[in-house]
Write a protein that holds these residues in place. Structure first.
Motif, PDB file in Angstrom:
ATOM      1  N   VAL A  53       0.839  -1.201   0.000  1.00 25.27           N
ATOM      2  CA  VAL A  53       0.000   0.000   0.000  1.00 25.27           C
ATOM      3  C   VAL A  53       0.875   1.252   0.000  1.00 25.27           C
ATOM      4  CG1 VAL A  53      -1.613   1.372   1.384  1.00 25.27           C
ATOM      5  CG2 VAL A  53      -2.016  -1.077   1.066  1.00 25.27           C
ATOM      6  N   GLY A  54       1.898   1.254   0.865  1.00 23.97           N
ATOM      7  CA  GLY A  54       2.794   2.400   0.926  1.00 23.97           C
ATOM      8  C   GLY A  54       3.537   2.615  -0.381  1.00 23.97           C
ATOM      9  N   PHE A  55       4.013   1.511  -0.984  1.00 22.24           N
ATOM     10  CA  PHE A  55       4.747   1.630  -2.241  1.00 22.24           C
ATOM     11  C   PHE A  55       3.851   2.127  -3.371  1.00 22.24           C
ATOM     12  CE2 PHE A  55       5.453  -0.517  -6.338  1.00 22.24           C
ATOM     13  CZ  PHE A  55       6.550   0.215  -6.756  1.00 22.24           C
ATOM     14  N   LEU A  56       2.660   1.560  -3.505  1.00 20.86           N
ATOM     15  CA  LEU A  56       1.757   1.969  -4.589  1.00 20.86           C
ATOM     16  C   LEU A  56       1.389   3.445  -4.470  1.00 20.86           C
ATOM     17  CD1 LEU A  56      -0.634  -1.133  -4.828  1.00 20.86           C
ATOM     18  CD2 LEU A  56       1.239  -0.502  -6.378  1.00 20.86           C
ATOM     19  N   ALA A  57       1.158   3.890  -3.224  1.00 21.57           N
ATOM     20  CA  ALA A  57       0.852   5.313  -3.019  1.00 21.57           C
ATOM     21  C   ALA A  57       2.043   6.184  -3.403  1.00 21.57           C
ATOM     22  CB  ALA A  57       0.456   5.560  -1.565  1.00 21.57           C
ATOM     23  N   THR A  58       3.242   5.697  -3.096  1.00 19.82           N
ATOM     24  CA  THR A  58       4.459   6.462  -3.402  1.00 19.82           C
ATOM     25  C   THR A  58       4.720   6.500  -4.902  1.00 19.82           C
ATOM     26  OG1 THR A  58       5.387   5.754  -1.271  1.00 19.82           O
ATOM     27  CG2 THR A  58       6.913   6.706  -2.872  1.00 19.82           C
ATOM     28  N   PHE A  59       4.680   5.343  -5.537  1.00 24.07           N
ATOM     29  CA  PHE A  59       4.993   5.233  -6.964  1.00 24.07           C
ATOM     30  C   PHE A  59       3.966   5.959  -7.831  1.00 24.07           C
ATOM     31  CE2 PHE A  59       4.578   2.590 -10.941  1.00 24.07           C
ATOM     32  CZ  PHE A  59       5.728   3.078 -11.556  1.00 24.07           C
ATOM     33  N   PHE A  60       2.694   5.590  -7.671  1.00 24.12           N
ATOM     34  CA  PHE A  60       1.659   6.202  -8.507  1.00 24.12           C
ATOM     35  C   PHE A  60       1.392   7.656  -8.105  1.00 24.12           C
ATOM     36  CE2 PHE A  60       0.696   1.680  -9.229  1.00 24.12           C
ATOM     37  CZ  PHE A  60       0.734   1.667 -10.617  1.00 24.12           C
ATOM     38  N   GLY A  61       1.614   7.976  -6.833  1.00 24.15           N
ATOM     39  CA  GLY A  61       1.479   9.365  -6.394  1.00 24.15           C
ATOM     40  C   GLY A  61       2.515  10.253  -7.048  1.00 24.15           C
ATOM     41  N   PHE A  62       3.747   9.736  -7.184  1.00 22.58           N
ATOM     42  CA  PHE A  62       4.803  10.497  -7.848  1.00 22.58           C
ATOM     43  C   PHE A  62       4.450  10.706  -9.317  1.00 22.58           C
ATOM     44  CE2 PHE A  62       8.812  11.481  -9.803  1.00 22.58           C
ATOM     45  CZ  PHE A  62       9.563  12.115  -8.816  1.00 22.58           C
TER      46      PHE A  62
ATOM     47  N   TYR B  77       0.667  16.532 -13.252  1.00 27.46           N
ATOM     48  CA  TYR B  77       0.070  17.854 -13.041  1.00 27.46           C
ATOM     49  C   TYR B  77       1.101  18.939 -12.731  1.00 27.46           C
ATOM     50  CZ  TYR B  77      -4.346  15.346 -12.955  1.00 27.46           C
ATOM     51  OH  TYR B  77      -5.428  14.554 -13.287  1.00 27.46           O
ATOM     52  N   TYR B  78       2.267  18.523 -12.212  1.00 31.86           N
ATOM     53  CA  TYR B  78       3.336  19.485 -11.899  1.00 31.86           C
ATOM     54  C   TYR B  78       4.647  18.967 -12.489  1.00 31.86           C
ATOM     55  CZ  TYR B  78      -0.105  20.853  -8.359  1.00 31.86           C
ATOM     56  OH  TYR B  78      -1.247  21.238  -7.711  1.00 31.86           O
ATOM     57  N   PRO B  79       4.753  18.899 -13.803  1.00 35.22           N
ATOM     58  CA  PRO B  79       5.920  18.278 -14.438  1.00 35.22           C
ATOM     59  C   PRO B  79       7.239  18.939 -14.052  1.00 35.22           C
ATOM     60  CG  PRO B  79       4.629  19.545 -16.038  1.00 35.22           C
ATOM     61  CD  PRO B  79       3.811  19.467 -14.799  1.00 35.22           C
ATOM     62  N   GLY B  80       8.155  18.100 -13.557  1.00 32.54           N
ATOM     63  CA  GLY B  80       9.482  18.584 -13.213  1.00 32.54           C
ATOM     64  C   GLY B  80       9.532  19.526 -12.027  1.00 32.54           C
ATOM     65  N   ASN B  81       8.438  19.618 -11.273  1.00 38.07           N
ATOM     66  CA  ASN B  81       8.380  20.526 -10.134  1.00 38.07           C
ATOM     67  C   ASN B  81       8.842  19.796  -8.875  1.00 38.07           C
ATOM     68  OD1 ASN B  81       7.341  21.947  -7.779  1.00 38.07           O
ATOM     69  ND2 ASN B  81       6.161  23.199  -9.203  1.00 38.07           N
ATOM     70  N   TYR B  82      10.098  20.015  -8.498  1.00 39.03           N
ATOM     71  CA  TYR B  82      10.675  19.279  -7.372  1.00 39.03           C
ATOM     72  C   TYR B  82       9.908  19.499  -6.076  1.00 39.03           C
ATOM     73  CZ  TYR B  82      14.849  17.973 -10.031  1.00 39.03           C
ATOM     74  OH  TYR B  82      15.705  17.425 -10.956  1.00 39.03           O
ATOM     75  N   ALA B  83       9.471  20.721  -5.827  1.00 40.14           N
ATOM     76  CA  ALA B  83       8.798  21.033  -4.571  1.00 40.14           C
ATOM     77  C   ALA B  83       7.563  20.163  -4.367  1.00 40.14           C
ATOM     78  CB  ALA B  83       8.416  22.511  -4.536  1.00 40.14           C
ATOM     79  N   ASN B  84       6.775  19.984  -5.437  1.00 40.42           N
ATOM     80  CA  ASN B  84       5.573  19.161  -5.321  1.00 40.42           C
ATOM     81  C   ASN B  84       5.890  17.674  -5.402  1.00 40.42           C
ATOM     82  OD1 ASN B  84       3.163  21.022  -5.185  1.00 40.42           O
ATOM     83  ND2 ASN B  84       4.177  21.847  -6.975  1.00 40.42           N
ATOM     84  N   LEU B  85       6.839  17.300  -6.252  1.00 43.39           N
ATOM     85  CA  LEU B  85       7.179  15.883  -6.397  1.00 43.39           C
ATOM     86  C   LEU B  85       7.768  15.310  -5.116  1.00 43.39           C
ATOM     87  CD1 LEU B  85       8.683  15.994  -9.993  1.00 43.39           C
ATOM     88  CD2 LEU B  85       6.649  14.720  -9.313  1.00 43.39           C
ATOM     89  N   GLU B  86       8.564  16.121  -4.427  1.00 41.20           N
ATOM     90  CA  GLU B  86       9.199  15.622  -3.209  1.00 41.20           C
ATOM     91  C   GLU B  86       8.190  15.357  -2.097  1.00 41.20           C
ATOM     92  OE1 GLU B  86      12.068  14.530  -2.470  1.00 41.20           O
ATOM     93  OE2 GLU B  86      13.273  15.128  -4.193  1.00 41.20           O
ATOM     94  N   VAL B  87       7.010  15.972  -2.166  1.00 43.30           N
ATOM     95  CA  VAL B  87       5.983  15.719  -1.152  1.00 43.30           C
ATOM     96  C   VAL B  87       5.658  14.233  -1.103  1.00 43.30           C
ATOM     97  CG1 VAL B  87       3.562  16.108  -0.538  1.00 43.30           C
ATOM     98  CG2 VAL B  87       4.998  18.030  -1.256  1.00 43.30           C
ATOM     99  N   ILE B  88       5.551  13.603  -2.264  1.00 46.30           N
ATOM    100  CA  ILE B  88       5.234  12.175  -2.321  1.00 46.30           C
ATOM    101  C   ILE B  88       6.385  11.341  -1.779  1.00 46.30           C
ATOM    102  CG2 ILE B  88       4.442  10.322  -3.847  1.00 46.30           C
ATOM    103  CD1 ILE B  88       2.601  12.765  -3.716  1.00 46.30           C
ATOM    104  N   TRP B  89       7.598  11.836  -1.916  1.00 51.00           N
ATOM    105  CA  TRP B  89       8.781  11.104  -1.464  1.00 51.00           C
ATOM    106  C   TRP B  89       9.282  11.573  -0.097  1.00 51.00           C
ATOM    107  CZ3 TRP B  89      12.651  10.052  -6.092  1.00 51.00           C
ATOM    108  CH2 TRP B  89      12.135   8.997  -6.865  1.00 51.00           C
ATOM    109  N   TYR B  90       8.551  12.450   0.579  1.00 58.13           N
ATOM    110  CA  TYR B  90       8.968  12.870   1.921  1.00 58.13           C
ATOM    111  C   TYR B  90       9.243  11.636   2.775  1.00 58.13           C
ATOM    112  CZ  TYR B  90       7.606  17.847   1.666  1.00 58.13           C
ATOM    113  OH  TYR B  90       7.512  19.192   1.359  1.00 58.13           O
TER     114      TYR B  90
END
Length: 392
Positions: A256-265, A271-284
Motif C-alpha cells: 500500500v505504501g509503495f503503490l501510493a508512493t509510486f503512482f502518487g509520484f 500535473y506538476y511536471p518537473g516541479n521538485y517542490a511538489n514531487l518531493e511531497v510524495i517522497w517525503y
C-alpha cells in the motif's frame, strides 16, 4: 521484556543497517533517470526503484531510537560524545566532496546527467559551496543533509529520553498517534486549496503556520523524532507475532505504501511536471506512505533469525564511510552507464548501486586503516550502534 542489565548482540540490527545503506545507494543511483522527467520507460523505472527504497533513511533514524535510549549520561556528556563525533566528519566531507566534484567534472569526465549544470562546478562556485556549508548542504554534499538532521535528533534525544523513562505504554501510544497526524499534513496542505483554502498573506501554511510563524499545531510531534520513538516502542513492546503473521501484515502494508508512493509520484509529475517542490511531497521521508513501508520492513527484519557473521559485522562497520563516500562514486558510475543504449534502466541502476557500494566499501576500509582518517569513516558516528548493547 528482558532485563535492563541483559546485554545481547542482535545480528538483525547489523543486517538492517546494511540493507538501509544499500537502499540509499539505489535511491541515488535512480536520480539521473528520474531527473529526465520525460515520462519515458527509463523515467518510470527510475521512479519505481526510487519509490521502493524510500524507507532507507527512516530506517537509519529508527536504529538510533533502538540504541540511544535510555540515555544514561548527563546532557553535556551526551552532547560531547555524540555531536562531537559528527562535527569533524561533517566539516571534512563538506570540503572534500565539492573539490572532488570540481576535479572530476572539469578534468576527468563531463556528465550527460540532466542534474549537472557546469555553471555550478566552476572554481568560484566550489569555493562558495565550501564556506556556505555552515548554513546547509549543497548538491555535491547531498548525503550530508542527514548529518545536519542527526545533530538535531541528538539535541532532543536526552530530553525525550527522560520522558520515555517514566512514560507508560499508553503515553507512547498518544505520542505516536499525534505523530501519525503529522505524516498526513503534506497531503492536507495539497488538498486544502482544492476545497477553497487561499491561505493568508500569500502563505499557504495550515494550522497556524504563516509568514511570522513556522511552527504549527503538530510541529512538536513531527519529523524523525517520531521514527526513533516508534523504534523504541517496537523493541520494548514487541508484537508477539510469528514470522508468518508478521509477513502477512507487513507485506500488504508495504505494498500500500509503495503503490501510493509510486503512482502518487507519477500523478504529481503529470500535473506538476518537473516541479521538485511538489514531487518531493510524495517522497517525503516523513509522510504516511513512506512510514508504511518503513514500519513493514522494520517489523519483518526484526523477526528474522539472522546468524552472527563476520561479513555482516564487517559490512555493517563500514556503512558510515560508504554513506559519506558514495555520492561522487555514484555520479562517476552514472556517467559511465547512463549513455549505454543497450542496457535497460533497471540494470543500469543496480549496476551503479552494486559497484558504488563495493568501491565505497574499499575506500572506507582504506580510510579505516589509518588512525587519523578512521575518525572520518567510523560507523558509530552515523548510527551509534555498538556491537553489544542493553535491551530494555
Amino acid at each position: 521484556m528482558t532485563s535492563e542489565n541483559t546485554k545481547a548482540y542482535l545480528p538483525w540490527i547489523d543486517f538492517l543497517r546494511i540493507l538501509a545503506c544499500f537502499m540509499v545507494l539505489i535511491s541515488h543511483s535512480c536520480d539521473a533517470f528520474v531527473g529526465t522527467f520525460d515520462n519515458s520507460s527509463t523515467f518510470h523505472q527510475g521512479v519505481f526503484w526510487g519509490s521502493i527504497v524510500r524507507a532507507c533513511v527512516p530506517l537509519f533514524a529508527m536504529m538510533s531510537g533502538i540504541l540511544l535510549f535510555p540515555v544514561k549520561t548527563d546532557l553535556a556528556t551526551f552532547y560531547k560524545k555524540r555531536i562531537g563525533r559528527i562535527i569533524v566528519p561533517l566539516i571534512f566531507w563538506s570540503i572534500v566532496l565539492p573539490i572532488a566534484f570540481f576535479v572530476y567534472l572539469n578534468f576527468i569526465k563531463s556528465s550527460p546527467s540532466a542534474l549537472i549544470d557546469m555553471n555550478n562546478f566552476t572554481m568560484q562556485a566550489t569555493i562558495t559551496k565550501i564556506y556556505t556549508a555552515i548554513f546547509n548542504f549543497n548538491y555535491d554534499t547531498t548525503p550530508l543533509w542527514y548529518m545536519y538532521m542527526l545533530i538535531g535528533l541528538y539535541l532532543i534525544i536526552p530530553i525525550i529520553g527522560s520522558w520515555l523513562k517514566q512514560a507508560t505504554k499508553k503515553d507512547i501510544h498518544y505520542f505516536l498517534a499525534f505523530w501519525m497526524v503529522t505524516l498526513l499534513i503534506p497531503y492536507i496542505k495539497m488538498i486544502a486549496p482544492t476545497l477553497g483554502y487561499v491561505g493568508n498573506y500569500e502563505q499557504m501554511g495550515i494550522w497556524g503556520v504563516c509568514n511570522w510563524n513556522e511552527f504549527g499545531t503538530f510541529y512538536y510531534f513531527s519529523g524523525f523524532l517520531g521514527y526513533i520513538v516508534l523504534a523504541y516502542y517496537l523493541v520494548n513492546y514487541p508484537f508477539q507475532w510469528s514470522i508468518t503473521k508478521t509477513i502477512a501484515i507487513a507485506l500488504p502494508l508495504f505494498i500500500v505504501g509503495f503503490l501510493a508512493t509510486f503512482f502518487g509520484f507519477l500523478a504529481t509529475q503529470k500535473y506538476y511536471p518537473g516541479n521538485y517542490a511538489n514531487l518531493e511531497v510524495i517522497w517525503y521521508f516523513c509522510n504516511i506512505n513512506v512510514a508504511f513501508m518503513t514500519i513493514a520492513l522494520f517489523l519483518v527484519v526484526q523477526k528474522l533469525k539472522i546468524p552472527e557473521s563476520k561479513w555482516i559485522k564487517r559490512l555493517s562497520s563500514a556503512t558510515f564511510g560508504i554513506y559519506l563516500a558514495h555520492f561522487i562514486i555514484v555520479q562517476a558510475l552514472t556517467d559511465i552507464f547512463l549513455p549505454i543504449p543497450t542496457l535497460p534502466a533497471t540494470l543500469k541502476i543496480f549496476s551503479i548501486a552494486l559497484l558504488g557500494f563495493s568501491l565505497s566499501f574499499l575506500i572506507t576500509k582504506l580510510m579505516d586503516s589509518n588512525s587519523t582518517t578512521r575518525r572520518l569513516s567510523n560507523k558509530r558516528i552515523l548510527m551509534e550502534i555498538p556491537k553489544y548493547f542493553a535491551v530494555v
